[in-house]
Design a protein around this motif. Structure first.
Motif, PDB file in Angstrom:
ATOM      1  N   MET A 194     -13.661  22.111 -14.799  1.00  0.00           N
ATOM      2  CA  MET A 194     -14.086  22.681 -16.073  1.00  0.00           C
ATOM      3  C   MET A 194     -13.207  22.212 -17.236  1.00  0.00           C
ATOM      4  SD  MET A 194     -16.734  24.482 -15.679  1.00  0.00           S
ATOM      5  CE  MET A 194     -17.671  25.313 -14.419  1.00  0.00           C
ATOM      6  N   SER A 195     -12.112  21.515 -16.942  1.00  0.00           N
ATOM      7  CA  SER A 195     -11.179  21.170 -17.998  1.00  0.00           C
ATOM      8  C   SER A 195     -11.783  20.156 -18.954  1.00  0.00           C
ATOM      9  CB  SER A 195      -9.883  20.611 -17.409  1.00  0.00           C
ATOM     10  OG  SER A 195     -10.130  19.416 -16.719  1.00  0.00           O
ATOM     11  N   GLN A 196     -11.438  20.274 -20.205  1.00  0.00           N
ATOM     12  CA  GLN A 196     -11.886  19.347 -21.242  1.00  0.00           C
ATOM     13  C   GLN A 196     -10.728  19.191 -22.201  1.00  0.00           C
ATOM     14  OE1 GLN A 196     -14.799  17.838 -21.432  1.00  0.00           O
ATOM     15  NE2 GLN A 196     -14.915  17.051 -23.518  1.00  0.00           N
ATOM     16  N   SER A 197     -10.435  17.960 -22.591  1.00  0.00           N
ATOM     17  CA  SER A 197      -9.261  17.727 -23.413  1.00  0.00           C
ATOM     18  C   SER A 197      -9.417  18.401 -24.767  1.00  0.00           C
ATOM     19  CB  SER A 197      -9.033  16.231 -23.607  1.00  0.00           C
ATOM     20  OG  SER A 197     -10.141  15.635 -24.252  1.00  0.00           O
ATOM     21  N   ARG A 198      -8.313  19.000 -25.231  1.00  0.00           N
ATOM     22  CA  ARG A 198      -8.312  19.606 -26.554  1.00  0.00           C
ATOM     23  C   ARG A 198      -8.249  18.527 -27.619  1.00  0.00           C
ATOM     24  NH1 ARG A 198      -7.211  25.006 -27.096  1.00  0.00           N
ATOM     25  NH2 ARG A 198      -6.921  26.116 -25.145  1.00  0.00           N
TER      26      ARG A 198
ATOM     27  N   TYR B 218      -8.158  32.647 -16.248  1.00  0.00           N
ATOM     28  CA  TYR B 218      -8.887  32.705 -17.513  1.00  0.00           C
ATOM     29  C   TYR B 218     -10.051  31.716 -17.528  1.00  0.00           C
ATOM     30  CZ  TYR B 218      -9.598  32.732 -22.587  1.00  0.00           C
ATOM     31  OH  TYR B 218     -10.136  32.825 -23.845  1.00  0.00           O
ATOM     32  N   ASP B 219      -9.834  30.523 -16.973  1.00  0.00           N
ATOM     33  CA  ASP B 219     -10.916  29.537 -16.895  1.00  0.00           C
ATOM     34  C   ASP B 219     -12.063  30.056 -16.033  1.00  0.00           C
ATOM     35  OD1 ASP B 219      -9.856  27.669 -18.580  1.00  0.00           O
ATOM     36  OD2 ASP B 219      -9.233  26.269 -17.029  1.00  0.00           O
TER      37      ASP B 219
ATOM     38  N   PHE C 119     -15.702  30.413 -17.870  1.00  0.00           N
ATOM     39  CA  PHE C 119     -16.798  29.496 -17.593  1.00  0.00           C
ATOM     40  C   PHE C 119     -17.832  30.061 -16.624  1.00  0.00           C
ATOM     41  CE2 PHE C 119     -13.572  26.488 -19.123  1.00  0.00           C
ATOM     42  CZ  PHE C 119     -14.321  25.798 -20.056  1.00  0.00           C
ATOM     43  N   LYS C 120     -17.404  30.980 -15.769  1.00  0.00           N
ATOM     44  CA  LYS C 120     -18.336  31.514 -14.773  1.00  0.00           C
ATOM     45  C   LYS C 120     -18.905  32.872 -15.182  1.00  0.00           C
ATOM     46  CE  LYS C 120     -16.280  28.994 -10.904  1.00  0.00           C
ATOM     47  NZ  LYS C 120     -15.610  29.091  -9.579  1.00  0.00           N
TER      48      LYS C 120
ATOM     49  N   ARG D 128     -11.763  25.708 -25.800  1.00  0.00           N
ATOM     50  CA  ARG D 128     -11.046  24.670 -25.052  1.00  0.00           C
ATOM     51  C   ARG D 128     -10.888  23.383 -25.851  1.00  0.00           C
ATOM     52  NH1 ARG D 128     -11.755  28.859 -22.746  1.00  0.00           N
ATOM     53  NH2 ARG D 128     -11.144  29.274 -20.584  1.00  0.00           N
ATOM     54  N   ARG D 129     -11.707  23.189 -26.867  1.00  0.00           N
ATOM     55  CA  ARG D 129     -11.599  21.986 -27.694  1.00  0.00           C
ATOM     56  C   ARG D 129     -10.622  22.157 -28.862  1.00  0.00           C
ATOM     57  NH1 ARG D 129     -11.931  17.479 -27.240  1.00  0.00           N
ATOM     58  NH2 ARG D 129     -13.289  16.805 -28.937  1.00  0.00           N
ATOM     59  N   PHE D 130     -10.324  23.395 -29.225  1.00  0.00           N
ATOM     60  CA  PHE D 130      -9.511  23.640 -30.416  1.00  0.00           C
ATOM     61  C   PHE D 130      -8.077  23.138 -30.199  1.00  0.00           C
ATOM     62  CE2 PHE D 130      -7.122  26.455 -33.338  1.00  0.00           C
ATOM     63  CZ  PHE D 130      -7.788  26.147 -34.506  1.00  0.00           C
ATOM     64  N   PRO D 131      -7.443  22.567 -31.229  1.00  0.00           N
ATOM     65  CA  PRO D 131      -6.065  22.077 -31.075  1.00  0.00           C
ATOM     66  C   PRO D 131      -5.121  23.179 -30.598  1.00  0.00           C
ATOM     67  CG  PRO D 131      -7.002  21.297 -33.144  1.00  0.00           C
ATOM     68  CD  PRO D 131      -7.991  22.278 -32.572  1.00  0.00           C
TER      69      PRO D 131
END
Length: 259
Positions: A1-5, A191-192, A196-197, A221-224
């Motif tokens: 589920m990870s996505q780079s910030r 938390y993830d 996400f679920k 998850r995208r926010f700096p």
């Protein structure tokens, strides 16, 4: 589920959650649609996103602001249409502060204005439809600018921060509460899994709206992260920039001064 910030706030202009869209106007239109759909359930949305902790986090932001008990204290709360933060600031000032609540979304503002009447705070607050990137407000006017869980939904974050700087008096203060980067690996995994679920499923059951809740989870998850966002605040001209992590970094309060 990870996505780079995003490492810089300007990368958020084309980020709609994990998807990429065609610039600020398209993102703004999509975000507006989300908040029109969730306006009546906005507090429930924040309860779902934070496990109910958003109330304590908002209280922490207002406590850090520490509004004085004087009638000439003026603040603007941006992207705060339902009035939740503005009500807290007025109450913390013992009913003396006067605020302007600005939101781009008329549905959110309608909820806030009704609540202000019910809470007998309408004399202290004005509700104004406007864009955070171009506030319909005078220069050098407010003692404080607050924004809670709104900045990540603004396409051009740097522009919004410059507007915050413009409308503040010299000596005025900027405070932003936003979901941020979790510091503890174990907490991050929990938390993830919840985000996400569970959250999109609950959004589907409670509001019949899975898509809006998926966007809101992804936008976090995208926010700096805390350090990168602090750098963006400094670039807008603010000094003495600092932040405080809440609940292990699930959220953070950023502070800056116009000096």
């Amino acid at each position: 589920m990870s996505q780079s910030r995003a490492t810089a706030a300007d990368a958020m202009e084309t980020a709609y959650g994990f998807a990429t869209v065609g610039g600020g106007a398209e993102k703004q239109e999509r975000v507006n649609a989300v908040f029109h759909r969730v306006a009546e359930r906005y507090d429930l949305m924040n309860d779902l996103m934070s496990g109910g902790m958003h109330r304590a986090w908002k209280a922490a932001m207002v406590a850090w602001l520490s509004p004085p008990h004087r009638p000439e204290f003026r603040f603007v709360d941006v992207a705060g249409g339902t009035g939740d933060v503005a009500f807290r600031i007025v109450e913390a000032s013992r009913g003396r502060a006067h605020g302007t609540v600005v939101d781009i979304n008329a549905s959110m503002l309608g909820v806030g204005a009704e609540r202000a009447i019910k809470r007998k705070l309408s004399d202290n607050l004005a509700f104004l439809e406007g864009n955070a990137e171009k506030l319909p407000l005078p220069d050098n006017y407010f003692d404080a600018y607050t924004i809670a869980f709104g900045i990540r939904n603004v396409p051009r974050i740097g522009t919004a921060l410059e507007e915050a700087y413009r409308v503040l008096k010299p000596g005025g203060r900027f405070l932003c509460l936003e979901f941020s980067e979790v510091e503890l690996p174990v907490l991050e995994k929990v938390y993830d899994a919840w985000s996400f679920k569970a959250i999109p499923r609950i959004g589907q059951m409670v509001a019949n709206d899975r898509e809006s809740y998926e966007y809101l989870v992804e936008s976090i998850r995208r926010f700096p992260n805390q350090t990168n966002f602090a750098a963006t605040i400094r670039q807008a001209g603010f000094e003495r920039v600092a932040y405080r992590n809440l609940s292990g970094g699930i959220a953070a309060i950023h502070s800056g001064w116009k000096l």
